[in-house]
Structures are given as structure tokens and as C-alpha cells.
Design an enzyme around this catalytic site. Structure first.
Site, mmCIF file in Angstrom:
data_model
loop_
_atom_site.group_PDB
_atom_site.id
_atom_site.type_symbol
_atom_site.label_atom_id
_atom_site.label_comp_id
_atom_site.label_asym_id
_atom_site.label_seq_id
_atom_site.Cartn_x
_atom_site.Cartn_y
_atom_site.Cartn_z
ATOM 1 N N GLY A 73 14.223 13.384 -61.476
ATOM 2 C CA GLY A 73 15.640 13.094 -61.279
ATOM 3 C C GLY A 73 16.531 14.015 -62.103
ATOM 4 O O GLY A 73 17.597 14.446 -61.647
ATOM 5 N N THR A 74 16.106 14.305 -63.307
ATOM 6 C CA THR A 74 16.890 15.172 -64.183
ATOM 7 C C THR A 74 17.101 16.536 -63.540
ATOM 8 O O THR A 74 18.224 17.035 -63.457
ATOM 9 C CB THR A 74 16.165 15.326 -65.539
ATOM 10 O OG1 THR A 74 16.083 14.031 -66.138
ATOM 11 C CG2 THR A 74 16.901 16.271 -66.465
ATOM 12 N N ASN A 152 21.828 3.003 -64.520
ATOM 13 C CA ASN A 152 20.498 2.665 -65.033
ATOM 14 C C ASN A 152 20.532 1.595 -66.117
ATOM 15 O O ASN A 152 19.574 0.857 -66.288
ATOM 16 C CB ASN A 152 19.791 3.913 -65.550
ATOM 17 C CG ASN A 152 20.690 4.823 -66.367
ATOM 18 O OD1 ASN A 152 21.782 5.184 -65.911
ATOM 19 N ND2 ASN A 152 20.260 5.180 -67.550
ATOM 20 N N GLN A 180 18.061 5.214 -59.474
ATOM 21 C CA GLN A 180 17.779 3.796 -59.692
ATOM 22 C C GLN A 180 17.782 2.999 -58.390
ATOM 23 O O GLN A 180 17.375 1.840 -58.372
ATOM 24 C CB GLN A 180 18.814 3.198 -60.663
ATOM 25 C CG GLN A 180 18.661 3.671 -62.102
ATOM 26 C CD GLN A 180 17.452 3.079 -62.810
ATOM 27 O OE1 GLN A 180 16.952 2.013 -62.425
ATOM 28 N NE2 GLN A 180 16.952 3.755 -63.823
ATOM 29 N N SER A 200 13.796 10.071 -58.123
ATOM 30 C CA SER A 200 12.681 10.330 -59.026
ATOM 31 C C SER A 200 11.558 9.336 -58.737
ATOM 32 O O SER A 200 11.790 8.125 -58.754
ATOM 33 C CB SER A 200 13.179 10.186 -60.470
ATOM 34 O OG SER A 200 12.209 10.636 -61.375
ATOM 35 N N HIS A 202 8.901 8.150 -60.251
ATOM 36 C CA HIS A 202 8.353 7.158 -61.177
ATOM 37 C C HIS A 202 9.230 5.919 -61.291
ATOM 38 O O HIS A 202 8.859 4.967 -61.977
ATOM 39 C CB HIS A 202 8.094 7.770 -62.555
ATOM 40 C CG HIS A 202 9.310 8.079 -63.358
ATOM 41 N ND1 HIS A 202 9.786 7.243 -64.336
ATOM 42 C CD2 HIS A 202 10.162 9.130 -63.322
ATOM 43 C CE1 HIS A 202 10.877 7.781 -64.872
ATOM 44 N NE2 HIS A 202 11.120 8.916 -64.284
ATOM 45 N N THR A 238 4.673 26.944 -58.379
ATOM 46 C CA THR A 238 3.627 26.328 -57.566
ATOM 47 C C THR A 238 3.916 24.834 -57.429
ATOM 48 O O THR A 238 4.179 24.158 -58.415
ATOM 49 C CB THR A 238 2.252 26.566 -58.209
ATOM 50 O OG1 THR A 238 2.036 27.978 -58.283
ATOM 51 C CG2 THR A 238 1.140 25.920 -57.403
ATOM 52 N N CYS A 325 15.883 6.752 -71.882
ATOM 53 C CA CYS A 325 15.932 8.182 -72.155
ATOM 54 C C CYS A 325 16.724 8.465 -73.418
ATOM 55 O O CYS A 325 16.548 9.497 -74.040
ATOM 56 C CB CYS A 325 16.591 8.912 -71.018
ATOM 57 S SG CYS A 325 15.810 8.537 -69.484
#
Ligand SMILES: Cc1ncc(COP(=O)(O)O)c(C=O)c1O
Ligand SMILES: Cc1ncc(COP(=O)(O)O)c(C=O)c1O
Lengths: 387, 124, 387, 124
Positions: A73-74, A152, A180, A200, A202, A238, A325
Site C-alpha cells: 500500500g505504501t 486505519n 483498509q 495491500s 496483507h 522482477t 505503522c
């Protein structure tokens, strides 16, 4: 200390689902080819990546060619904001909110230093941005609006569709950090009328270190770093193939679960909120209804969040205080400050973020443990006594 | 993050509460992280006979306060005045770097309590 | 078509070792916490990440705090180059080679457009940069030298230690893209006297999408994007935990295997080179001795590389022509051109890159198949006939 | 990447070689990717009676050349002159986008061969 783990920190990250891990496994030892390679083992992997892109696109109502895989996401947020700004020589004006994640907020700060103008819109006490405010902030040289789909920390949902149609009307690019929201609530890029959307894996039971950026066809955005021609040069390097496969599988599963998951989490959430508010001097942060299905954020007055977390942890409950974070930071959360919460109440905020694995028993357990923790800490606190 | 000594002092803080008949009361706080400590001392023959604390703050703040009270009980106030926040952190077996700055202020509260005690003495 | 696969494209990517996959698995479903989280599940993961950093540092003779995990070699190169340049207001001079990977080369091109001066050093016919040339190129405002440790296409090893001591002597920063070398040959950051070193896990039997950048203590480098405080803000974003664990495990294994692997691969490499050179009109690209243990790069005159790859693929042999990353491009390889190879010979280049899994039988199989493939294609070729 | 028809023509190219008694010879090439094709035609009664090719290039280049020779054999030269590179690609069932530009030049070689034949006729 005890062993039972009640994990209520799904806003920070989530466990990877077994089906997702299973989908990734073949791409480590067997289908390990480089998707850029010409040979059969490479081409097979390319095909798998293409299929993952299709799945991802489908989950967002997007075209596969508008999906770019990133490292999270960042990075998606950074590409959308900086990549768009880079493409404009001579500055211009950006509209964002005062409660964005650092991955948007800090890029805007940088861009300000580089000569761009930025408006950080205020939010109301519930953390909502008003579309009317957005409209009023628009200047002739406004080129992008970036408003997160849900916060978030406090879980407040933003009126993205309204802002999107406003932006569309005026021909201004619109980015939403939907990290989120994706996998929690239905998301359709056309419906929301967004030009960029960050996600993102995760955060929806997919692996860490992989994300995606949706970029509407025709919208020009520069990459933020250089290298090979992967992801059509938007995101060279890659490809994280197992990550891409895992992201697409996790998203597919999460989206198909939304109908039942949303209801279930909302019920657990409301029960937890109700229970916590029964304790003295506890306030709910964020919006009472317009909030993420799994987000509970309260402030326990007279005590400090970290000490609550530590005590919860010793009872086997994993929660967080503000954004995971920024937990390394000591500053009070910029999000809570923006909602007008006084600093000491902000310091007492705790987020419980529910996920797929949580049960009613988990909620009961938390509600059983929290009151005595709060009482103990308040007993030590000078501000509680001096009331 | 926190070692066992810290966790122990956080979980079972020693000498919590107020002293209604305190000879000196000292306060300190960190504007940055909001931590606040209040320390109460009872002095007899220039020795700290009793000590109590109240702390608003994170685990480190609570544990530092608790450890400090153990360190000073029975100590001469001149000696107590020499105790540094670093010594408190060391007595706890160390604190995370980030916590050294803002949550480890108990010695300051103690110094303020001693100053308060001295002032009250001077005034009387 | 047949099923046997002889994979000789380890320069593009490698299979992940079973031990590495095993090391990663617990971090998907069990130890899934966010390392930034305060609670026990988060802290356990933080500890695992710390250990991985130590292992990685150890393999490079570095301090753990000088290791930053990134999303791969491309990002590492970009941070080293752009992050260093960003820190200097008002331009300056960069020295690099004319055979760098695009992840260094293209950043330099960008920086040139932004007002920095760049010297692209020529290489000799074997692809070597001479330290003397580096010395001569230095200007008063040279602030960084970036020379890759080994070239990905032709495998030529560069005199990094000599350039490093030169840079150290003059107080100029020195970056080496060691993506092709780490895990293949011993690497020690102090011995090489580098300030930055880039590596990518998938080149040494680790997972794709994870890499690292070594940055010598005290050296100032800015991040290239913004967000949380992960990796000490150098590389924000929730850490790719399984990737980090996998990288460190793969590196540990690769480094401990170097003594026996190096010998084995060099023997296979030389046998393959010898066999290929027995075919008419075949030339070796790169340096006869100063080359990566597993790298074989030859040009088959009169025929074009892709058609050779295709034919090899149909025999179950996976190889590449130039860098896999640029296989989407039609331009002749900038690396081969820089060595002075004429364009048509450059077009006939094929890289066989050997790895741990390759055996003498694989080499024999390739040497049995190549001559007839070459003959068949030459029979179709107009240039072969018009000799 | 390549479909089965392309692979078949690459693996078993039709009509390869030279024609020593060719009536027309055409050449073409892509500077960018280095591909080169030479096409030989034998003409009888304004029809392409025989055709051969030699190609230096990638799989697409070889397959396009081979496919073209099949397409033109027996065709009137006027009709053959109309064949486009796109038609060759279509006959192959499509080529990857990148390959359309530089490796799909066989029709150009054919046109050059026909022009060469016409010039030789005019000259004789
Ligand atoms: C709203 C929001 N945006 C962006 C991010 C960054 O995502 P990641 O850490 O995966 O890069 C997060 C999560 O930390 C988030 O909650
Ligand atoms: C020399 C070199 N540098 C950088 C890279 C880029 O690494 P990655 O693709 O993992 O980002 C590669 C591999 O493609 C390489 O061979």
C-alpha cells in the site's frame, strides 16, 4: 501470562489464509521461472501472473491492464501521488485530508517542500471529510485529490463516491487509499469514480510485501523508480510472483466472503463497542455508523494507550493504539488530533480491529478483561484521582 | 521490548497511591508523550521514610516510577537528590531507546518532591 | 517437445530451496503479526526480522544496522543512486559504467535530465572497467561511483576492491550492484570497501520480491518514498516478513555452499564453453576467466538469439538472450554493444546460466542439442550462405 | 507467446533455400532488431511458380517468411503484390504485438522480389 491469543489487530495485519498459502506454494520450487523469460517455464509463470491480474481486476470492476502490482500500500500511494506530480512541471495544487496515512501525508509534505501547494482538509469530530469542503478547496491548478476510503485508526468511511463524481465533473484526478477497505466492503472503481486506488494484500488475509495500484486507462503517471520493463515500466523489478498469486487469491476469497463477513463483523464490532462504552469515561472514536465493519476505537480517559495494550497483551489480547505503522512514534496520533480530541484523551485510544477469525467468545473475553485493566491503571493515575 | 523487571514493575507496581501527610510532592511530565508523574515523600531525619507515586503513562513510565520508589525508600535525601533517570533505567535492566527520553522521568519527580520538601521546610 | 527441463537461466531467477520455503512458511499463518506492533505476536515477528537482519549482515561482513530490506535489487539500486543524489542540492558528478543494469543505468539517465553530470565509463572487449579509467574520470564534484560487481549478461567480474579503495582514498561514495554476485562468490563489504551494496534474494535460491541494500554507517541517503517508520524510514511499508526470513535463510545457505558450489559450477561452465566453442563461428562473450562461476555467454554468428532460445526451449532447455529483464525490448543489448561486438554478432548471443541444480548430464544434453539447432537455423539464414 | 501455427512454421519452415535461377530476388530487413529476409521467386505466365526464402531473425521472422511462401505459391504476381504483412500475421493466427513491427516483413521482401522481376523484364 497465558497462551490463548485473541488477535484483534487486523487493521495492522492479518493471518494469511490457508487457501492463499496453498495458491502461492507452487511458485517457489516448481513454477519458479521469471515471467519475463521467453522459455516455457517463464511463459507459464507469465500466464499465471496474467490470470492473477485478471482476478484482481475483476474484484475491483477494473480492466486487467489498469492493475499494477507493487510491493504494498505504501508504494501504491507513493506512485499515485508522486508519479502524478512528477508528470506536471511547474507545481500545482493537491487536495488531501488531514487524516491520511503517512504514505500519502508525508509524500504531500515532501511535495510541498518541492513547490506544490497542498490543502489538508479538516475532518469533523467523527473523522469525516465533507464533499462540500472538497469542492470549496478546489483551485484552478488543482490536479489531484487524494482521500482515503477508510481511516486505519478510527475506521471512518469517507464519501468516496461523492468526491469521485465531483472530481470527475471537474476533470481532476482522484486517488483513494483503499488499503483498509478492499476485501472488507465492496469496491468498484467505476462506481467510486476513482482514477487511482491503492490496496495491500496483507490487510485482507493475503501476504505481506505485495499490493496493487489501479490506474484508470489514459491517466498519465510516472514511475517512481527505474529498471526493467516489468509492470509496463510503472513498477520495475522482477515480479514478486508468489505474492501476486497470493494477493489475487486472497482478494478473490475476501470479496466473495464480504456479504456474510461484513454482517458478522459489524455485529461483533457493535457488541464490543457497546460493552466498552459501559465502562466509565470511555469515548468512541470515529463515526458511530460510517465505520469499517471490524473497527473499534475507544479512548479510556485518564490512562495511556500503551499501558492498556501491554496489559491486554498479558491477557493474550492483541490490539493497537493508533496506527501500527507509527507505533514507533511518540507523537499523539494526527488522526485523533484532527477529529478535535484533546491530547490526553487521544493518548488513551485503543483500537480493536476484528477479522474473519474472531468469534463472539473473543469479544466476551475482551469485555471480561478490559474493566479490571482499566481500573488498575486508573488507580495508578494521578489525573483520575484529581478529578 | 520490555524486559522482565520492567514488566514486573508494570504489573505489580510498588508504592502506588498518595500520601495525605506528605512532606514533599513533586510532579513532572513530558509534553511530547503526555506522561505525568506525581511523587509523594515523607521525610524523617533527612531520610525518605515513605514514598508513593501516581503515574499516567506507558509501561516504561509506570515501571520507572515504581522502581524509583524502591530505590529511594530509606535513602538520605541528599543521596536521593543524586539519583538520575539513567540510574532508574539501569536498575530496571534497561529501557527501549525511544522510552529513555519521555517515559523515564521519575527521578525528576523525586527531585521536585525534595525541592518542595526543602521549600516547605524553609517556609516553616 | 519433450518434458525434461534443463534450466540454465539462473541469471534470470532461481528456484527457491526447500529449506528456504520451510523457513518462510511459519510466517504466513502462524507468526503473522506486524513487526511494528507492540503486542507479543508482533514482537515475536520483530525478533525474527532482527535475527534475519543479523544473518544477512553476517553473510556480508556488515553490521546488522547497516542492512535495509527492500523489494529487490531494482529498488536497492534506485535507493542507493537516487537517495544519494537527492541529498545533494545543486547537482554533482556521478561515475558509472556503460554496462550497468537498467536499474542503475536508467536512474543515471534520469539524474542527467535533472541536472547531474554522469560519466558512463567504457569497458574493454571483455566487459571490464579499469580502475585507472575510474581515477581519470573523477572530477572535483564527483560524489558517487556505481560499478556493478558482475554483469548479468556476460558475467564479467569487475575490479570492485580496487575501485573501492580508490573511492575510499578520495572520499567518494561507492555503490556496487552485486545482485549477480551475492551468494555466488564471497562478498565482504569492508574488504570491497563499498558504501552501498545491492542484492536480490531470487538470484540465490531465495524468494522473488525481496532484496536488501547495505549502507555503510554514517553515509547519508534519503529514502525514495515515504510512509511509516519501517526500516528506519529508509524503506517504509509493512515489512515483507516471509520474504525477509527467506532472504536471510537463502543467503546463509548460499554463502556456506560457495566453496563447493563455485568449483562445481566453474567446471561445468568451462566444459560448456569449451563444447560450444567447438562449433564453427561461435565466440565467447565476456571475460575468459574473470567471470561468474555459472555464466556462459556465446554468440552464434549468422543466427539470431531468440530463434536459438525457441529451439532450445523445444528441447526442454531454458536459456536466455541478454538480460531477461530487457527481453521485451528489441534493441540490441547495450552491454554487448559496449564490449564492441558488432550488432549482428550481438543479436546472436545466448546466455546459459548454471546453478546449483545443474549437472554434468545437463551440460552434455545441451552440447548434444545445440549443434543441430545452430545448423538448422544457419541453413535458413541468408548471411550464412552469402559468406 | 507464439501460437501453434507460428511454432509449426518456425520448426518446419516451408520453402527454405535459394533459387539459383530466380526471376526476382527481394530483400528486406529491420535495422532495429537486425532481422533480414531474402525472397527468391520463379515466375511463369505472371504466376509465382516457385518461391524460396532465407531469413535471419527471430521465430516470428522465420515463421512469417515461411507462411508467406505458402500464401503466394501459385498466385498471380499482381495479387501477390497486394499481400500485406498484416495478412501474413493473420494467416499465422496472430503474432505478439512487439513482433508485428520488426519481424513481420516477409511481404516487403516479396514486393521487392516482384519489383526486381519487373525491372529485369523491363531491362531484357
Ligand atoms: C490506510 C493505509 N494506507 C496505507 C498503508 C500501508 O500499507 P503497507 O504497510 O502494506 O505498505 C496502511 C497500512 O499500514 C494503511 O492502513
Ligand atoms: C545486475 C542486476 N541488477 C539488478 C537486477 C534487478 O533485480 P530485481 O529484478 O530483483 O529487482 C538484476 C536482475 O534482474 C540484475 O541482474
Amino acid at each position: 501470562m497465558q497462551n490463548q491469543l485473541v488477535y484483534m489487530d487486523h487493521g495492522a495485519t492479518t493471518p494469511v489464509r490457508k487457501e492463499v498459502v496453498d495458491s502461492m506454494l507452487p511458485f517457489f520450487q516448481e513454477q519458479y521461472g521469471n515471467p519475463s523469460s521467453l522459455h516455457t517455464p517463464g511463459r507459464k509463470v507469465r500466464q499465471a501472473v496474467d490470470e492473477a491480474r485478471e482476478k484482481t481486476a475483476q474484484a475491483l470492476g477494473a480492466d486487467p491492464e489498469d492493475i499494477y502490482f507493487t510491493s504494498g500500500g505504501t508504494e501504491s500511494n507513493n506512485i499515485a501521488m508522486r508519479g502524478t506530480a512528477k508528470n506536471r512541471s511547474g507545481g500545482g495544487h493537491i487536495i488531501t485530508s488531514s487524516i491520511e496515512h503517512h504514505a500519502v501525508f508525508d509524500v504531500c509534505r515532501d511535495l510541498e517542500n518541492e513547490g506544490y501547494k497542498v490543502t489538508y482538509l479538516p475532518v469533523d469530530q467523527f473523522g469525516r471529510v465533507s464533499p462540500e469542503m472538497v469542492r470549496k478547496a478546489i483551485k484552478p491548478d488543482t490536479f489531484i485529490i487524494s482521500i482515503m476510503a477508510a481511516n486505519n485508526e478510527i475506521g471512518t468511511l469517507q464519501p468516496i463516491r461523492e468526491i469521485g463524481s465531483l472530481a470527475g465533473e471537474l476533470g481532476i484526478l482522484f486517488h483513494t487509499d483503499a488499503v483498509q477497505v478492499v476485501g472488507q466492503l465492496p469496491v468498484n472503481v467505476d462506481d467510486l469514480n476513482v482514477d487511482f486506488l491503492s490496496l495491500s494484500a496483507h490487510k485482507f488475509n493475503g501476504p505481506k510485501g505485495i499490493g496493487a495500484l489501479y490506474v484508470r486507462k489514459g491517466v498519465k503517471v510516472d514511475s517512481i523508480y527505474r529498471g526493467g520493463s516489468q509492470e509496463r515500466k510503472m513498477r520495475p523489478g522482477t515480479e514478486n510472483v508468489p505474492g501476486i498469486i497470493g494477493l489475487s487469491r486472497a482478494l478473490e476469497l475476501a470479496v466473495s466472503d464480504i456479504p456474510k463477513k461484513k454482517k458478522r463483523l459489524e455485529a461483533l464490532r457493535d457488541e464490543l463497542i457497546g460493552g466498552l462504552l459501559r465502562i466509565d469515561d470511555v469515548v468512541l472514536n470515529g463515526h458511530p455508523e460510517q465505520r469499517l465493519p471490524g473497527n473499534v476505537n475507544v479512548s479510556f480517559k485518564h490512562i495511556e494507550g500503551e499501558s492498556v495494550l501491554l496489559s491486554l497483551d498479558m491477557e493474550g489480547i492483541a490490539a493497537s493504539s493508533g496506527s501500527a505503522c507509527s507505533s514507533g512514534s511518540l507523537e499523539p496520533s494526527h488522526v485523533l488530533s484532527a477529529t478535535g480530541l484533546d491530547q490526553s484523551t487521544a493518548h488513551g485510544s485503543v483500537r480493536f480491529s476484528l477479522g474473519w477469525g474472531n468469534s463472539k467468545e473473543d469479544v466476551d473475553y475482551v469485555l471480561q478483561k478490559v474493566p479490571s485493566i482499566v481500573e488498575r491503571l486508573r488507580n495508578i493515575s494521578p489525573t483520575y484521582h484529581s478529578r | 521490548m520490555y524486559n522482565e523487571t520492567v514488566i514486573d514493575h508494570f504489573n505489580n507496581p510498588r508504592n502506588i497511591g498518595e500520601l495525605s501527610d506528605a512532606d514533599g510532592v513533586g510532579e513532572t511530565g513530558s509534553f511530547k508523550c503526555g506522561d505525568t508523574m506525581v511523587l509523594y515523600i515523607k521525610v524523617k531525619n533527612e531520610r525518605i521514610e515513605d514514598v508513593r507515586f501516581q503515574t499516567y503513562g506507558c509501561g516504561a513510565a509506570i515501571a520507572s516510577s515504581s522502581m524509583l520508589t524502591e530505590m529511594v525508600k530509606g535513602k538520605k535525601i541528599d543521596e536521593a537528590m543524586q539519583i538520575t533517570n539513567q540510574e532508574v533505567a539501569d536498575a530496571l535492566g534497561g529501557l527501549p531507546p525511544l522510552k529513555l527520553h519521555c517515559s523515564n522521568l521519575a527521578a525528576d519527580a523525586l527531585h521536585n518532591a525534595i525541592i518542595d520538601y526543602r521549600q516547605k521546610q524553609g517556609a516553616s
